[in-house]
Design a protein around this motif. Structure first.
Motif, mmCIF file in Angstrom:
data_model
loop_
_atom_site.group_PDB
_atom_site.id
_atom_site.type_symbol
_atom_site.label_atom_id
_atom_site.label_comp_id
_atom_site.label_asym_id
_atom_site.label_seq_id
_atom_site.Cartn_x
_atom_site.Cartn_y
_atom_site.Cartn_z
ATOM 1 N N SER A 189 0.806 -1.224 0.000
ATOM 2 C CA SER A 189 0.000 0.000 0.000
ATOM 3 C C SER A 189 0.835 1.269 0.000
ATOM 4 N N LEU A 190 2.169 1.130 -0.019
ATOM 5 C CA LEU A 190 3.024 2.298 0.127
ATOM 6 C C LEU A 190 2.867 3.299 -1.021
ATOM 7 N N THR A 191 2.662 2.824 -2.234
ATOM 8 C CA THR A 191 2.509 3.734 -3.370
ATOM 9 C C THR A 191 1.313 4.661 -3.166
ATOM 10 N N ALA A 192 0.173 4.077 -2.774
ATOM 11 C CA ALA A 192 -1.026 4.882 -2.530
ATOM 12 C C ALA A 192 -0.831 5.816 -1.347
ATOM 13 N N TYR A 193 -0.110 5.338 -0.345
ATOM 14 C CA TYR A 193 0.162 6.166 0.834
ATOM 15 C C TYR A 193 0.993 7.391 0.458
ATOM 16 N N PHE A 194 2.103 7.182 -0.254
ATOM 17 C CA PHE A 194 2.968 8.298 -0.620
ATOM 18 C C PHE A 194 2.259 9.276 -1.560
ATOM 19 N N ARG A 195 1.351 8.785 -2.371
ATOM 20 C CA ARG A 195 0.590 9.680 -3.250
ATOM 21 C C ARG A 195 -0.245 10.642 -2.415
ATOM 22 N N MET A 196 -0.871 10.130 -1.367
ATOM 23 C CA MET A 196 -1.693 10.977 -0.496
ATOM 24 C C MET A 196 -0.821 11.940 0.309
ATOM 25 N N VAL A 197 0.336 11.466 0.771
ATOM 26 C CA VAL A 197 1.271 12.326 1.499
ATOM 27 C C VAL A 197 1.746 13.469 0.604
ATOM 28 N N ASP A 198 2.121 13.154 -0.627
ATOM 29 C CA ASP A 198 2.596 14.177 -1.567
ATOM 30 C C ASP A 198 1.502 15.204 -1.856
ATOM 31 N N GLN A 199 0.269 14.735 -1.952
ATOM 32 C CA GLN A 199 -0.840 15.645 -2.218
ATOM 33 C C GLN A 199 -1.011 16.622 -1.057
ATOM 34 N N SER A 200 -0.930 16.122 0.171
ATOM 35 C CA SER A 200 -1.054 16.982 1.336
ATOM 36 C C SER A 200 0.092 17.981 1.394
ATOM 37 N N ARG A 201 1.307 17.513 1.140
ATOM 38 C CA ARG A 201 2.485 18.379 1.219
ATOM 39 C C ARG A 201 2.426 19.471 0.149
ATOM 40 N N ALA A 202 2.007 19.087 -1.056
ATOM 41 C CA ALA A 202 1.958 20.047 -2.158
ATOM 42 C C ALA A 202 0.915 21.143 -1.913
ATOM 43 N N LYS A 203 -0.215 20.754 -1.304
ATOM 44 C CA LYS A 203 -1.284 21.722 -1.070
ATOM 45 C C LYS A 203 -1.101 22.470 0.246
ATOM 46 N N GLY A 204 -0.196 21.972 1.099
ATOM 47 C CA GLY A 204 0.055 22.632 2.363
ATOM 48 C C GLY A 204 -1.121 22.610 3.312
ATOM 49 N N ARG A 205 -1.907 21.565 3.250
ATOM 50 C CA ARG A 205 -3.071 21.487 4.137
ATOM 51 C C ARG A 205 -3.439 20.024 4.379
ATOM 52 N N ARG A 206 -4.351 19.872 5.297
ATOM 53 C CA ARG A 206 -4.850 18.541 5.633
ATOM 54 C C ARG A 206 -5.704 17.991 4.496
ATOM 55 N N ILE A 207 -5.522 16.731 4.173
ATOM 56 C CA ILE A 207 -6.325 16.055 3.159
ATOM 57 C C ILE A 207 -7.375 15.210 3.861
ATOM 58 N N SER A 208 -8.620 15.393 3.487
ATOM 59 C CA SER A 208 -9.703 14.626 4.093
ATOM 60 C C SER A 208 -10.232 13.595 3.112
ATOM 61 N N ARG A 209 -10.652 12.465 3.656
ATOM 62 C CA ARG A 209 -11.250 11.418 2.838
ATOM 63 C C ARG A 209 -12.529 10.942 3.532
ATOM 64 N N PRO A 210 -13.678 11.025 2.833
ATOM 65 C CA PRO A 210 -14.896 10.449 3.407
ATOM 66 C C PRO A 210 -14.747 8.936 3.463
ATOM 67 N N SER A 211 -15.598 8.291 4.232
ATOM 68 C CA SER A 211 -15.454 6.852 4.442
ATOM 69 C C SER A 211 -15.410 6.062 3.143
ATOM 70 N N ILE A 212 -16.196 6.454 2.155
ATOM 71 C CA ILE A 212 -16.257 5.683 0.913
ATOM 72 C C ILE A 212 -14.925 5.693 0.168
ATOM 73 N N HIS A 213 -14.077 6.686 0.455
ATOM 74 C CA HIS A 213 -12.786 6.791 -0.229
ATOM 75 C C HIS A 213 -11.604 6.507 0.700
ATOM 76 N N MET A 214 -11.863 6.007 1.896
ATOM 77 C CA MET A 214 -10.733 5.667 2.773
ATOM 78 C C MET A 214 -9.897 4.575 2.116
ATOM 79 N N PRO A 215 -8.571 4.775 2.020
ATOM 80 C CA PRO A 215 -7.726 3.730 1.430
ATOM 81 C C PRO A 215 -7.583 2.540 2.373
#
Length: 206
Positions: free
Chosen positions: A80-106
């Motif tokens: 699952s590391l690829t999907a994890y790092f993608r979400m981390v990079d998205q948060s870092r790039a936007k400089g804010r918290r990334i939220s995921r509703p339950s239907i999209h929880m990885p």
């Protein structure tokens, strides 16, 4: 044995964490109608991720618990590391918290795993008081909690579950009074990510 995702509201996640919830009912038309004894369900719930520097923090909306992760963390399964790092990079790039509703929880973020121990299909209103309690309903003083907007308590466990079901199912044919067929699943709750608990037993996904 099949692994499937299953979505729960914040209230029901808290019931799972507290050990009150060992059953769930879903419409018989749900994909969960294919669940069999021995299948594993990984719980999806609303979550947030914030990344600053090399580390990231994941928090859960249901109870605000969190866990820290990093590039070499053992908290995230290798697959699952690829999907994890993608979400981390998205948060870092936007400089804010990334939220995921339950239907999209990885899958990698799931912290609860359910092992199915019983499956039956029955009319919704066939639920017993004991099964209603196993659905995770709460006490409200000396009565059972009503999950509608009345602000009052329910005298019986079945009545409490009726209000819980009605708060989630308002479409004709799905309501309590319509008495639809449901698949009733009983399970044991294991605290941990499905791939961390069973690293060598990754099976087919729904």
């Amino acid at each position: 044995m099949v692994d499937r995702p299953i979505i729960f509201s914040a209230a029901m996640v808290r019931a799972l964490l507290a050990g009150r919830k060992t059953q769930t009912r879903r419409l018989a038309t749900s994909p969960l109608r294919r669940v069999e004894v021995g299948d594993r369900l990984y719980v999806r719930e609303s979550m947030h991720l914030w990344s600053a520097g090399h580390d990231a923090e994941v928090t859960f909306a249901a109870d605000d618990r969190s866990f820290q992760t990093g590039p070499n963390t053992g908290d995230i399964p290798d697959a699952s590391l690829t999907a994890y790092f993608r979400m981390v990079d998205q948060s870092r790039a936007k400089g804010r918290r990334i939220s995921r509703p339950s239907i999209h929880m990885p899958r990698w973020a799931s912290r609860l795993t359910l092992i199915v121990e019983g499956v039956k299909v029955e009319p919704l209103q066939s639920i017993t008081s004991r099964d209603a309690i196993s659905e995770g309903i709460e006490r409200a003083g000396g009565e059972w909690r009503c999950y509608d907007s009345s602000g009052t308590g329910c005298l019986g466990a079945r009545e409490s579950f009726c209000t819980l079901w009605s708060s989630l199912h308002e479409a004709p044919g799905q309501r309590w009074q319509d008495n639809p067929n449901v698949v009733a699943l009983s399970f044991r709750v294991e605290h941990g990510n499905i791939d961390t608990l069973y690293p060598n037993l990754r099976s087919a996904r729904a």
